[in-house]
Design a protein around this motif. Structure first.
Motif, short mmCIF file in Angstrom:
data_model
loop_
_atom_site.label_atom_id
_atom_site.label_comp_id
_atom_site.label_asym_id
_atom_site.label_seq_id
_atom_site.Cartn_x
_atom_site.Cartn_y
_atom_site.Cartn_z
N LEU A 146 0.99 -1.51 -0.12
CA LEU A 146 0.15 0.36 0.07
C LEU A 146 0.49 0.97 -0.19
N ASP A 147 2.23 0.89 0.54
CA ASP A 147 2.69 2.13 0.52
C ASP A 147 3.45 2.30 -1.01
N TYR A 148 3.60 1.41 -1.46
CA TYR A 148 4.03 1.18 -3.13
C TYR A 148 2.52 1.08 -3.69
N PRO A 149 1.99 2.29 -4.83
CA PRO A 149 0.73 1.87 -5.06
C PRO A 149 1.29 1.44 -7.04
N ASP A 150 2.38 2.12 -7.33
CA ASP A 150 3.33 1.22 -8.27
C ASP A 150 2.80 0.25 -8.65
N ASP A 151 3.92 -0.04 -7.62
CA ASP A 151 4.29 -2.01 -7.53
C ASP A 151 2.58 -2.82 -7.48
#
Length: 288
Positions: A146-151
């Motif tokens: 959730l802290d890395y939406p692009d992933d």
């Protein structure tokens, strides 16, 4: 669950409401105050209490869930949740992930079949699964996405497949296996609950429903109650009343019309059963 993960969620989640995260099918509920028993329909899901504890009522059965176990719901199930202890300083956090049957089937196809003697009897709703560190660790990595939406688009499905893999090979994994195996009792009862949910205003004829599932009436009754903790008629009544409550709270139409819409011919019977389940009359619900 690592404390940093808990703090991450507390910074993201609104209080006292259920939200779907940026990861499709992954939901969170964060309560910062105690609540009365709330009735709702739990979709087929894996549910974990990440912090605190909650009580779940399934029919006449009450079970307490905390961070040491998970709840596996193979079908749409009417239940009630009661949170006795929660505060601003120590909220209760609940995660639920909808079951993706296609993904479970894909993972199962790559796992060597277990020998019959290694298969545990399918333990259904009301039986807790132990939440071991490997399953919890996979969920923790899913939350961190959730802290890395692009992933998310690339990695979420990979982590979810790992979660299903670890659940399938767990001691109670036969329960999950049976959900996607055509012809299993769990799969057949799932078909029955789906039919009831989509035909709420129709009478349930148990003999016809058992025949539809390819089961004897006695076998159907036994396995239906084993999985849902309710008889088919009790199950339908609970779904009807919960759908009625949703419509009343949305103020879609008059109460008498809603009663008919969910299959009640008698408004007085509807009001009695509604109040018995929710502790408030349908008309009182409008002004609650």
């Amino acid at each position: 669950m690592n404390q940093s993960t808990i703090e991450q969620l507390l910074s993201l989640l609104p209080r006292n409401q259920t939200i779907e995260s940026a990861i499709s099918g992954l939901f969170f509920y964060c309560a910062d105050k105690p609540s009365k028993a709330v009735s709702y329909i739990q979709e087929p899901s894996i549910c974990i209490v990440l912090q605190g504890a909650r009580e779940i009522y399934l029919g006449a059965d009450c079970q307490k869930f905390d961070k040491s176990n998970l709840m596996f719901c193979p079908v749409n199930i009417p239940l009630s949740m009661h949170i006795k202890h929660a505060s601003v300083e120590h909220p209760v956090i609940v995660l639920s992930m909808k079951l993706n049957l296609a993904m479970i089937g894909e993972v199962l196809a790559k796992i060597p079949p277990k020998q019959p003697e290694a298969l545990k009897p399918a333990n259904h709703l009301g039986i807790k699964w132990q939440l071991d560190s490997t399953i919890l660790g996979a969920f923790e990595r899913l939350i961190h996405l959730l802290d890395y939406p692009d992933d998310i688009d690339f990695l979420a499905s990979l982590i979810q497949k790992e979660i299903y893999y670890r659940l399938l090979i767990a001691e109670q994994g036969n329960t999950l296996r049976q959900l996607v195996v055509n012809g299993s009792h769990t799969h057949r009862i799932t078909q029955a609950t789906d039919w009831i949910k989509t035909h709420l205003n129709e009478a349930v004829v148990v003999e016809e429903l058992a025949s539809r599932c390819g089961m004897s009436v006695s076998g159907f009754h036994h396995h239906f109650k084993e999985i849902t903790q309710l008889s088919p008629l009790q199950y339908q009544k609970s779904l009807r009343l919960m759908e009625a409550r949703r419509l009343i709270q949305a103020n879609d139409s008059q109460i008498s019309q809603i009663a008919m819409q969910v299959g009640y011919e008698s408004p007085s019977q509807f009001s009695r059963e509604y109040k018995r389940l929710f502790g408030i009359s349908p008309s009182g619900e409008l002004y609650a």
